[in-house]
Design an enzyme around this catalytic site. Structure first.
Site, PDB file in Angstrom:
ATOM      1  N   GLY A 144      13.615  94.259   9.961  1.00  0.00           N
ATOM      2  CA  GLY A 144      13.505  93.951   8.532  1.00  0.00           C
ATOM      3  C   GLY A 144      13.810  95.106   7.623  1.00  0.00           C
ATOM      4  O   GLY A 144      13.586  95.014   6.426  1.00  0.00           O
ATOM      5  N   CYS A 145      14.322  96.240   8.156  1.00  0.00           N
ATOM      6  CA  CYS A 145      14.584  97.392   7.312  1.00  0.00           C
ATOM      7  C   CYS A 145      16.059  97.699   7.323  1.00  0.00           C
ATOM      8  O   CYS A 145      16.651  97.850   8.386  1.00  0.00           O
ATOM      9  CB  CYS A 145      13.795  98.602   7.806  1.00  0.00           C
ATOM     10  SG  CYS A 145      14.034 100.062   6.799  1.00  0.00           S
ATOM     11  N   GLY A 146      16.663  97.820   6.136  1.00  0.00           N
ATOM     12  CA  GLY A 146      18.096  98.023   6.069  1.00  0.00           C
ATOM     13  C   GLY A 146      18.519  99.393   5.642  1.00  0.00           C
ATOM     14  O   GLY A 146      19.706  99.694   5.666  1.00  0.00           O
ATOM     15  N   CYS A 182      16.747 102.489   6.508  1.00  0.00           N
ATOM     16  CA  CYS A 182      16.091 103.583   7.215  1.00  0.00           C
ATOM     17  C   CYS A 182      17.102 104.656   7.588  1.00  0.00           C
ATOM     18  O   CYS A 182      18.157 104.363   8.115  1.00  0.00           O
ATOM     19  CB  CYS A 182      15.427 103.060   8.485  1.00  0.00           C
ATOM     20  SG  CYS A 182      14.106 101.875   8.182  1.00  0.00           S
TER      21      CYS A 182
END
Length: 285
Positions: free
Chosen positions: A123-125, A127
């Site tokens: 869910g992290c774009g 990082c």
């Protein structure tokens, strides 16, 4: 895309790592607990290597990884187009999966200039991105002739629901889908991460030669800045999501010419930008 050679590093006859596994769980209903079997989505570390140099490690569902590698490379601007990618090979190891890409010399020179250490999480774009300039890049405005009515959009999301196989097993994955100009959902990609699902779809579109100027991207998540960025980078003019967008996503969609729709439900949706591609002729509100 015939120039790309892909190969899976699994043993002969093996379809690759499982996308879901079965666990025994205690399920409580009205105060009564029963032991039952439950299927959970797998997420594994996926390392992306470019010409032998490790660039990113993402947590992803272990399916459609060639699509993922190509889509990630395109949406992150690591290559200018699919012709810059000559080979994609995957190899399973004890700690995860390595996807090795061989890219053109010119693309590799640019890649080395902007190389950065990135560690992706579900869910992290963003990082690992080192500078604000990298985060706030704005793709060129899209040139899209896509046009859909509201009814076509609702029907497409209904189609998408029937094609989310991994979600049916686990209840814990996102999907990104391609809506063709004829109103049919042509491609569906699933992943534990919404960004990964969209990257997989973008890679599949590039490999399949789809006409991205006339279709739309559907996502089963919110429409965040990164989702709009990836859609615009792929040259797609319409992004429709089941949840709402962020303010930053709306601003980027406005800048890049992307039609952004959110809260798509049967019979209703909200258009935030460039409504000309999504005209509902049955309602004159």
């Amino acid at each position: 895309m015939s120039a790309i050679r892909t190969g899976a590093g699994w043993p002969a006859g093996d379809a690759g790592p499982p996308t879901h596994s079965t666990f025994e769980v205690g399920r409580s209903r009205h105060g009564q607990v029963a032991l039952e079997a439950d299927e959970l989505a797998e997420e594994v570390p996926v390392a992306l290597e470019y010409n032998g140099i490790s660039h990113a490690v993402m947590l992803a569902s272990p399916a459609d990884l060639e699509d993922f590698a190509l889509g990630f490379s395109l949406s992150e601007g690591l290559v200018a187009g699919p012709r810059d990618v000559y080979e994609i090979d995957t190899e399973a190891g004890c700690d995860g999966i390595t996807v090795r890409l061989r890219i053109a010399a010119e693309a590799f020179a640019l890649f080395k200039e902007r190389r950065r250490a990135m560690t992706g999480r579900t869910g992290c774009g963003l990082c690992g991105t080192e500078s604000l300039q990298e985060v706030m890049r704005v793709p060129a405005p899209v040139a899209s002739s896509a046009s859909f009515g509201g009814a076509a959009l609702y029907a497409a999301f209904a189609q998408l629901q029937t094609r989310q196989e991994l979600l049916r097993h686990t209840g814990s994955t996102h999907a990104a889908a391609w809506l063709r100009a004829d109103g049919q959902v042509g491609l569906v990609r699933e992943d534990v991460g919404r960004h990964n699902a969209l990257d997989k779809l973008i890679g599949a579109l590039a490999r399949g030669g789809e006409d991205r100027a006339r279709g739309a991207v559907l996502v089963t998540s919110r429409a965040s800045y990164e989702m709009v960025l990836k859609t615009a980078s792929a040259g797609v003019g319409l992004l429709a999501a089941v949840s709402g967008p962020t303010a930053l996503a709306v601003r980027l969609a406005q800048q890049t010419g992307v039609t952004l729709a959110g809260f798509v439900r049967a019979g209703r949706h909200v258009v935030y930008t460039h409504p000309q591609r999504l005209q509902d002729r049955t309602e004159q509100a």
